[in-house]
Each structure stands twice: as structure tokens, then as C-alpha cells.
Design a protein around this motif. Structure first.
Motif, PDB file in Angstrom:
ATOM      1  N   TYR A 159       0.912  -1.278   0.027  1.00  0.00           N
ATOM      2  CA  TYR A 159      -0.072  -0.170   0.017  1.00  0.00           C
ATOM      3  C   TYR A 159       1.008   1.272  -0.203  1.00  0.00           C
ATOM      4  CZ  TYR A 159      -3.589  -3.072   1.216  1.00  0.00           C
ATOM      5  OH  TYR A 159      -4.709  -4.172   1.304  1.00  0.00           O
ATOM      6  N   ALA A 167      -3.214   3.998  -2.032  1.00  0.00           N
ATOM      7  CA  ALA A 167      -3.915   4.148  -0.683  1.00  0.00           C
ATOM      8  C   ALA A 167      -4.217   5.640  -0.150  1.00  0.00           C
ATOM      9  CB  ALA A 167      -3.080   3.438   0.398  1.00  0.00           C
ATOM     10  N   THR A 195      -3.614  -0.155   8.071  1.00  0.00           N
ATOM     11  CA  THR A 195      -3.907  -1.169   6.952  1.00  0.00           C
ATOM     12  C   THR A 195      -3.024  -2.289   7.058  1.00  0.00           C
ATOM     13  OG1 THR A 195      -5.273   0.340   5.435  1.00  0.00           O
ATOM     14  CG2 THR A 195      -4.259  -1.723   4.621  1.00  0.00           C
ATOM     15  N   GLY A 237       3.770  -1.292   3.653  1.00  0.00           N
ATOM     16  CA  GLY A 237       3.358   0.085   3.275  1.00  0.00           C
ATOM     17  C   GLY A 237       4.556   0.923   3.149  1.00  0.00           C
ATOM     18  N   ILE A 259      -2.392   4.010   6.204  1.00  0.00           N
ATOM     19  CA  ILE A 259      -1.666   2.847   5.623  1.00  0.00           C
ATOM     20  C   ILE A 259      -1.264   2.083   6.693  1.00  0.00           C
ATOM     21  CG2 ILE A 259       0.202   2.221   4.110  1.00  0.00           C
ATOM     22  CD1 ILE A 259      -0.147   4.790   2.465  1.00  0.00           C
TER      23      ILE A 259
END
Length: 346
Positions: free
Chosen positions: A168, A222, A232, A241, A229
Motif C-alpha cells: 500500500y 492508498a 491497514t 506500506g 496505511i
């Protein structure tokens, strides 16, 4: 007499209209999501010290912020652009075309782009070229350029974990994305002989080949919210990330940064350039607005002050990698003098 009174009334209305469009009574800064936490903190301290209205600081991404900044002069456009990469020659040209002639460039610190994962997830140590091989839309396999075939990181390199490729990261409007493409994707691709030869022969073709991120779900744009992020990747097994180092520092109990070429991202390795994904952070200021927008000069002085960006400055607690002391002295003097930048070359 009636005509005279009518003329006076018209002038009064014009004066009211002019006042309605008078200069803003606050500073406006827009741009990088990486720079956003730093300028926000400076804005807080500036307001406390001066008693002035708090500056408006927007997180739009470097590209979005510079686009607004270069839109023109006056209250409808930001006084400052926050950037996690240098302004491009094409952006500078747009500024000039729209009357934004004299621009003050302030490089106020460093940052690193990190590739992070959940604290409990596998540990990564990427070779720079593996970033390109795993995340590009076109990649090399068996010496040939092919549509991205790799599904797990151990397929890219035996030194990497057996984990699905899922990263991401920031969108194309982000300076973090621009820097990641340049420092990670392009620099990694250039380490491979086939692509190094392409770069030497036709750099434009090289960039068009290696820069696009994979589109099969292995890379996900993202948005500009780096904190999102972080959340996530914490919830998604084996996900990576991509964001600025400051967000790694703020969330060190939850996530960890990958090494690149055996070097972990730390303040020291970023400031010295040992960490391959190191970059500088900037604020761009319209010189013509200094003395016009109330408080702009004081805001700049706060940003470059020893208290903010000097040794032990409060931005260090937000994750800023400080300039070496001699560079800070030069930066502070040039910013206060309003030194106008030279046109960028690329």
C-alpha cells in the motif's frame, strides 16, 4: 448635487468591494502529506507566540500543493507549498507563466521513505533492484521484459520471505510516490544490465518502462493519509506500506521498517545518505506575499528557528531528520533574506 451624491455612493460601494477582497488575514500552506505534520506543529507554535490566527495547512500531496501554489498570486492561492521532493522544471515554468516569479526554496530537513510491515510479520532486507522487480508493472524475468508475473517475494529473490506481494502506498500526486519511483524503482532497475543499457540509450523510454507500478493488485494506491496505511498493514497479514520515516517513528511499537541493501532506516543513515531511500524536505514561499499576507514572515522565521529545526528542535520529536548544524545556519540566513531560487534544471 444628486449626481455628486451618486458618485460618492458608487465609490463607497467600490471601497467595500475592495475590502471584501483584501488580503487574507492568515497564512495558507498546502502540499505534501509527509511535510504536513511538521508545518502543522510550526503553525501551532507560531499561533501561541504571536497570537495571530492559526495558519491553514492542507495535506494534498506535493503535486497537488504545488499546482495550487503555482496557480497565481493573491488570496485565492496558497502562500506556501510543502514538498517532499524538489519542484520540477515544468512546475516552475507554470509558476512563472501565472505570475509567480520569485520563489524562495527552503530545504529544512531530511526524511527517508520506508517500506514497513507489521511488527509481528516477516522481516525484509531488500536489494534495491528487488523493489523494482517486485512492484513494477513490467519487470525482468530470464533477461526479458514481461508483464509482472511474481506473486510472492521469494519468487523475486531467495533472500526474501515467502509472503504475497501486497504493498500500500501513496498516489501519483504524492511527492513520496515521486521519490519512491526515482530512488527505489528507477535506481533499482538501473542496477540490472539490460535496463542500465536502456537508460543510457534512451532515458525517456527507460522511465516509461520501469516507473509504472503494477496494476494487478500487488500495489494499491492508498491515498494521502499515511496514518491510514499504517492501520491497514497492521491488520493485513504480510502487507507492506510505503510512507515517510516520521510515521515509522510515531508507530514503532506497531510496525517495523525493512532494510535496503542491508541498511535500516534510522535518523543517522538517512541524514548521511547511507539509507538508499533518503530525500530532502522543502517549503516553497512566494516572496511577493511576504509583507502582504499577515504573519507570513513570522511563520517562516518560526520554521527556520533553532527552536524548531535547529539541534534539539521540537520538530525532531515529530520525526524530522535535522540538517547538519552548518547547513541549518545557511538555510536560516537564506530564508530570512528571502533568497530567490534559481530555475530547476529538470
Amino acid at each position: 448635487m444628486n449626481k455628486l451624491l451618486g458618485a460618492v455612493a458608487t465609490l463607497a460601494l467600490l471601497a467595500v468591494a475592495d475590502n471584501a477582497h483584501a488580503a487574507r488575514d492568515y497564512v495558507w500552506s498546502a502540499g505534501s502529506s509527509t511535510v504536513f505534520p511538521f508545518t502543522t506543529r510550526v503553525a501551532e507554535n507560531y499561533s501561541k507566540k504571536t497570537g495571530r490566527k492559526s495558519p491553514k495547512v492542507e495535506s494534498l500531496g506535493t503535486g497537488g500543493g504545488i499546482k495550487m501554489f503555482c496557480g497565481g498570486l493573491g488570496e485565492r492561492y496558497p502562500d506556501m507549498a510543502n514538498a517532499s521532493r524538489p519542484i520540477k522544471a515544468s512546475e516552475y515554468a507554470t509558476c512563472q507563466k501565472n505570475g509567480v516569479k520569485d520563489i524562495v526554496e527552503i530545504k529544512f530537513g531530511f526524511d527517508g521513505i520506508v517500506i514497513a510491515s507489521d511488527k509481528k510479520g516477516p522481516t525484509f532486507d531488500f536489494k534495491l533492484e528487488q523493489i523494482y522487480l517486485g512492484l513494477s508493472n513490467q519487470t525482468l524475468r530470464g533477461g526479458q521484459l514481461v508483464k509482472q508475473p511474481y506473486k510472492t517475494w521469494n519468487e523475486v529473490g531467495g533472500n526474501l520471505p515467502r509472503a504475497r506481494i501486497l504493498a500500500y502506498g501513496p498516489p501519483p500526486t504524492s511527492g513520496t510516490r515521486d521519490a519512491f519511483v526515482e530512488l527505489g524503482m528507477e535506481a533499482g532497475a538501473a542496477k540490472l544490465p539490460t535496463l542500465a543499457a536502456m537508460k543510457k540509450a534512451d532515458e525517456k523510454k527507460f522511465k516509461a518502462t520501469v516507473s509504472p507500478m503494477r496494476t494487478d493488485g500487488g500495489w494499491i494506491d492508498a491515498g494521502e493519509n499515511d496514518n491510514a496505511i499504517v492501520g491497514t498493514i497492521e491488520k493485513t497479514p504480510n502487507a507492506l506500506g510505503v510512507f515517510g520515516f516520521s510515521f515509522l517513528g510515531e508507530n514503532a511499537a506497531r510496525i517495523k521498517g525493512a532494510a535496503i541493501n542491508g541498511v535500516l532506516p534510522t535518523p543517522h543513515t538517512i541524514a548521511t545518505g547511507q539509507y538508499p531511500l533518503s530525500r530532502s524536505l522543502y517549503v516553497y514561499v512566494k516572496k511577493s506575499q511576504i509583507g502582504v499576507t499577515p504573519g507570513l514572515r513570522e511563520f517562516i522565521n518560526e520554521l527556520v528557528s533553532d527552536a524548531a529545526t535547529g539541534r534539539g528542535g521540537y520538530l525532531r520529536t515529530r520525526g524530522l531528520i535535522l540538517l547538519p548544524a552548518p547547513q541549518h545556519v545557511i538555510m536560516k540566513a537564506e530564508a530570512k533574506a528571502g533568497k530567490v531560487m534559481a530555475p530547476p534544471t529538470h
